[in-house]
Design a protein around this motif. Structure first.
Motif, PDB file in Angstrom:
ATOM      1  N   LEU A   1      35.966  72.935  81.277  1.00  0.00           N
ATOM      2  CA  LEU A   1      35.625  72.846  79.928  1.00  0.00           C
ATOM      3  C   LEU A   1      34.659  71.555  80.096  1.00  0.00           C
ATOM      4  O   LEU A   1      35.216  70.661  80.619  1.00  0.00           O
ATOM      5  CB  LEU A   1      36.762  72.533  79.010  1.00  0.00           C
ATOM      6  N   VAL A   2      33.475  71.923  79.584  1.00  0.00           N
ATOM      7  CA  VAL A   2      32.281  70.869  79.677  1.00  0.00           C
ATOM      8  C   VAL A   2      31.785  70.490  78.396  1.00  0.00           C
ATOM      9  O   VAL A   2      31.188  71.299  77.915  1.00  0.00           O
ATOM     10  CB  VAL A   2      31.327  71.120  80.924  1.00  0.00           C
ATOM     11  N   GLU A   3      32.251  68.997  77.864  1.00  0.00           N
ATOM     12  CA  GLU A   3      31.490  68.754  76.765  1.00  0.00           C
ATOM     13  C   GLU A   3      30.178  67.834  76.775  1.00  0.00           C
ATOM     14  O   GLU A   3      29.974  67.460  77.933  1.00  0.00           O
ATOM     15  CB  GLU A   3      32.627  67.608  75.938  1.00  0.00           C
ATOM     16  N   SER A   4      29.706  67.856  75.875  1.00  0.00           N
ATOM     17  CA  SER A   4      28.411  67.117  75.804  1.00  0.00           C
ATOM     18  C   SER A   4      28.104  67.014  74.110  1.00  0.00           C
ATOM     19  O   SER A   4      28.472  67.495  73.370  1.00  0.00           O
ATOM     20  CB  SER A   4      27.189  67.962  76.255  1.00  0.00           C
ATOM     21  N   GLY A   5      27.056  66.201  73.894  1.00  0.00           N
ATOM     22  CA  GLY A   5      26.696  65.632  72.405  1.00  0.00           C
ATOM     23  C   GLY A   5      27.259  64.457  71.903  1.00  0.00           C
ATOM     24  O   GLY A   5      26.774  64.279  70.855  1.00  0.00           O
ATOM     25  N   GLY A   6      28.031  63.824  72.509  1.00  0.00           N
ATOM     26  CA  GLY A   6      28.615  62.607  72.084  1.00  0.00           C
ATOM     27  C   GLY A   6      27.411  61.341  72.193  1.00  0.00           C
ATOM     28  O   GLY A   6      26.364  61.973  72.684  1.00  0.00           O
ATOM     29  N   GLY A   7      27.513  60.248  71.782  1.00  0.00           N
ATOM     30  CA  GLY A   7      26.803  59.200  71.733  1.00  0.00           C
ATOM     31  C   GLY A   7      26.819  58.250  70.773  1.00  0.00           C
ATOM     32  O   GLY A   7      27.946  58.404  70.175  1.00  0.00           O
ATOM     33  N   LEU A   8      25.865  57.544  70.301  1.00  0.00           N
ATOM     34  CA  LEU A   8      25.966  56.613  69.371  1.00  0.00           C
ATOM     35  C   LEU A   8      25.272  57.194  67.999  1.00  0.00           C
ATOM     36  O   LEU A   8      24.136  57.617  68.215  1.00  0.00           O
ATOM     37  CB  LEU A   8      25.201  55.263  69.769  1.00  0.00           C
ATOM     38  N   ALA A   9      26.063  56.921  66.900  1.00  0.00           N
ATOM     39  CA  ALA A   9      25.387  57.283  65.658  1.00  0.00           C
ATOM     40  C   ALA A   9      25.532  56.328  64.518  1.00  0.00           C
ATOM     41  O   ALA A   9      26.439  55.467  64.947  1.00  0.00           O
ATOM     42  CB  ALA A   9      25.795  58.758  65.198  1.00  0.00           C
ATOM     43  N   GLN A  10      24.685  56.205  63.512  1.00  0.00           N
ATOM     44  CA  GLN A  10      25.102  55.302  62.643  1.00  0.00           C
ATOM     45  C   GLN A  10      25.907  55.743  61.667  1.00  0.00           C
ATOM     46  O   GLN A  10      26.065  57.021  61.717  1.00  0.00           O
ATOM     47  CB  GLN A  10      23.535  54.960  61.851  1.00  0.00           C
ATOM     48  N   ALA A  11      26.647  55.119  60.967  1.00  0.00           N
ATOM     49  CA  ALA A  11      27.452  55.332  59.675  1.00  0.00           C
ATOM     50  C   ALA A  11      26.710  56.300  58.880  1.00  0.00           C
ATOM     51  O   ALA A  11      25.579  55.912  58.419  1.00  0.00           O
ATOM     52  CB  ALA A  11      28.378  54.002  59.073  1.00  0.00           C
TER      53      ALA A  11
ATOM     54  N   TYR B   1      31.289  74.647  69.214  1.00  0.00           N
ATOM     55  CA  TYR B   1      30.583  73.382  68.836  1.00  0.00           C
ATOM     56  C   TYR B   1      31.346  72.820  67.702  1.00  0.00           C
ATOM     57  O   TYR B   1      32.341  73.438  67.119  1.00  0.00           O
ATOM     58  CB  TYR B   1      29.256  74.032  68.101  1.00  0.00           C
ATOM     59  N   LEU B   2      31.048  71.517  67.502  1.00  0.00           N
ATOM     60  CA  LEU B   2      31.718  70.614  66.198  1.00  0.00           C
ATOM     61  C   LEU B   2      30.572  69.898  65.764  1.00  0.00           C
ATOM     62  O   LEU B   2      29.870  68.840  66.431  1.00  0.00           O
ATOM     63  CB  LEU B   2      32.846  69.845  66.645  1.00  0.00           C
ATOM     64  N   GLN B   3      30.143  70.404  64.451  1.00  0.00           N
ATOM     65  CA  GLN B   3      29.147  69.711  63.988  1.00  0.00           C
ATOM     66  C   GLN B   3      29.687  68.270  63.091  1.00  0.00           C
ATOM     67  O   GLN B   3      30.837  68.803  62.313  1.00  0.00           O
ATOM     68  CB  GLN B   3      28.507  70.565  62.916  1.00  0.00           C
ATOM     69  N   VAL B   4      29.514  67.266  63.244  1.00  0.00           N
ATOM     70  CA  VAL B   4      30.083  66.153  62.665  1.00  0.00           C
ATOM     71  C   VAL B   4      29.158  65.432  61.810  1.00  0.00           C
ATOM     72  O   VAL B   4      28.244  64.925  62.222  1.00  0.00           O
ATOM     73  CB  VAL B   4      30.811  65.305  63.737  1.00  0.00           C
ATOM     74  N   ASN B   5      29.585  65.502  60.476  1.00  0.00           N
ATOM     75  CA  ASN B   5      28.620  64.839  59.621  1.00  0.00           C
ATOM     76  C   ASN B   5      29.242  63.493  58.689  1.00  0.00           C
ATOM     77  O   ASN B   5      30.492  63.392  58.888  1.00  0.00           O
ATOM     78  CB  ASN B   5      28.298  65.737  58.248  1.00  0.00           C
ATOM     79  N   SER B   6      28.638  62.876  58.189  1.00  0.00           N
ATOM     80  CA  SER B   6      29.094  61.577  57.563  1.00  0.00           C
ATOM     81  C   SER B   6      29.941  60.572  58.276  1.00  0.00           C
ATOM     82  O   SER B   6      31.127  60.558  57.802  1.00  0.00           O
ATOM     83  CB  SER B   6      29.705  62.135  56.200  1.00  0.00           C
ATOM     84  N   LEU B   7      29.504  60.320  59.450  1.00  0.00           N
ATOM     85  CA  LEU B   7      30.329  59.687  60.479  1.00  0.00           C
ATOM     86  C   LEU B   7      30.612  58.469  59.828  1.00  0.00           C
ATOM     87  O   LEU B   7      29.915  57.820  59.231  1.00  0.00           O
ATOM     88  CB  LEU B   7      29.575  59.587  61.675  1.00  0.00           C
TER      89      LEU B   7
ATOM     90  N   GLY C   1      38.854  69.072  78.633  1.00  0.00           N
ATOM     91  CA  GLY C   1      37.555  68.762  79.498  1.00  0.00           C
ATOM     92  C   GLY C   1      37.625  67.295  79.610  1.00  0.00           C
ATOM     93  O   GLY C   1      38.762  66.653  79.545  1.00  0.00           O
ATOM     94  N   GLN C   2      36.659  66.591  80.262  1.00  0.00           N
ATOM     95  CA  GLN C   2      36.665  65.107  80.644  1.00  0.00           C
ATOM     96  C   GLN C   2      36.261  64.229  79.567  1.00  0.00           C
ATOM     97  O   GLN C   2      36.526  63.151  79.487  1.00  0.00           O
ATOM     98  CB  GLN C   2      35.388  65.096  81.539  1.00  0.00           C
ATOM     99  N   GLY C   3      35.820  64.945  78.150  1.00  0.00           N
ATOM    100  CA  GLY C   3      35.766  63.851  76.896  1.00  0.00           C
ATOM    101  C   GLY C   3      34.238  63.631  76.918  1.00  0.00           C
ATOM    102  O   GLY C   3      33.487  63.399  77.725  1.00  0.00           O
ATOM    103  N   THR C   4      33.925  63.390  75.637  1.00  0.00           N
ATOM    104  CA  THR C   4      32.558  62.638  75.324  1.00  0.00           C
ATOM    105  C   THR C   4      32.778  61.755  74.322  1.00  0.00           C
ATOM    106  O   THR C   4      33.397  61.942  73.497  1.00  0.00           O
ATOM    107  CB  THR C   4      31.455  63.844  74.720  1.00  0.00           C
ATOM    108  N   GLN C   5      32.197  60.500  74.637  1.00  0.00           N
ATOM    109  CA  GLN C   5      32.397  59.459  73.534  1.00  0.00           C
ATOM    110  C   GLN C   5      31.505  59.462  72.304  1.00  0.00           C
ATOM    111  O   GLN C   5      30.272  59.727  72.716  1.00  0.00           O
ATOM    112  CB  GLN C   5      32.085  58.213  74.618  1.00  0.00           C
ATOM    113  N   VAL C   6      32.301  59.230  71.232  1.00  0.00           N
ATOM    114  CA  VAL C   6      31.326  59.114  70.111  1.00  0.00           C
ATOM    115  C   VAL C   6      31.625  57.678  69.492  1.00  0.00           C
ATOM    116  O   VAL C   6      32.894  57.160  69.556  1.00  0.00           O
ATOM    117  CB  VAL C   6      31.816  60.159  68.923  1.00  0.00           C
TER     118      VAL C   6
END
Length: 131
Positions: free
Chosen positions: A4-14, A80-86, A122-127
């Protein structure tokens, strides 16, 4: 081997959005449920959302309902996971998990919410969310 290979994490603004992806290999995607768990510093590993691939049924943690959307593409064996209004409270390592569909088929059993019933990681992805 199951991977299981995750991607798409990162830094986002509130208030911002991210799309997390998880590519699954080594198992028959249609026969499994796939989901997202997360672990924030000092907190428990908790379910965010999951989807049972053969019937499309979904589950969301109360804290993300209306803001996060899970989906899967069987042809690509990708979830997929669409994450909104973080919010800053969403900062965590997000893990892709998988388990045989019958293990979590019954909605009221509690199995969907319990890490014990999810066999693969999976190995995880940082948000990270900046305020």
């Amino acid at each position: 081997d199951v991977r299981l290979v995750e991607s798409g994490g990162g830094l986002a603004q509130a208030g911002g959005s991210l799309t997390l992806s998880c590519v699954v290999s080594g198992l028959t995607f249609h026969d499994y449920a796939v989901g997202w768990f997360r672990q924030a510093p000092g907190k428990e590993h908790e379910v965010v959302s999951c989807i049972v691939n053969d019937d499309g049924s979904t589950h969301y943690a109360d804290s993300v309902k209306g803001r996060f959307t899970i989906s899967s593409d069987k042809a690509k064996q990708t979830m997929y996971l669409q994450v909104n209004s973080l919010t800053p409270e969403n900062k965590a390592v997000y893990y892709c998990r998988a388990t045989w569909k019958r293990t979590v088929a019954e909605k009221g059993s509690g199995n969907r919410e319990s890490s014990l019933y999810w066999d693969y990681w999976g190995q995880g992805t940082q948000v990270t969310v900046s305020s």
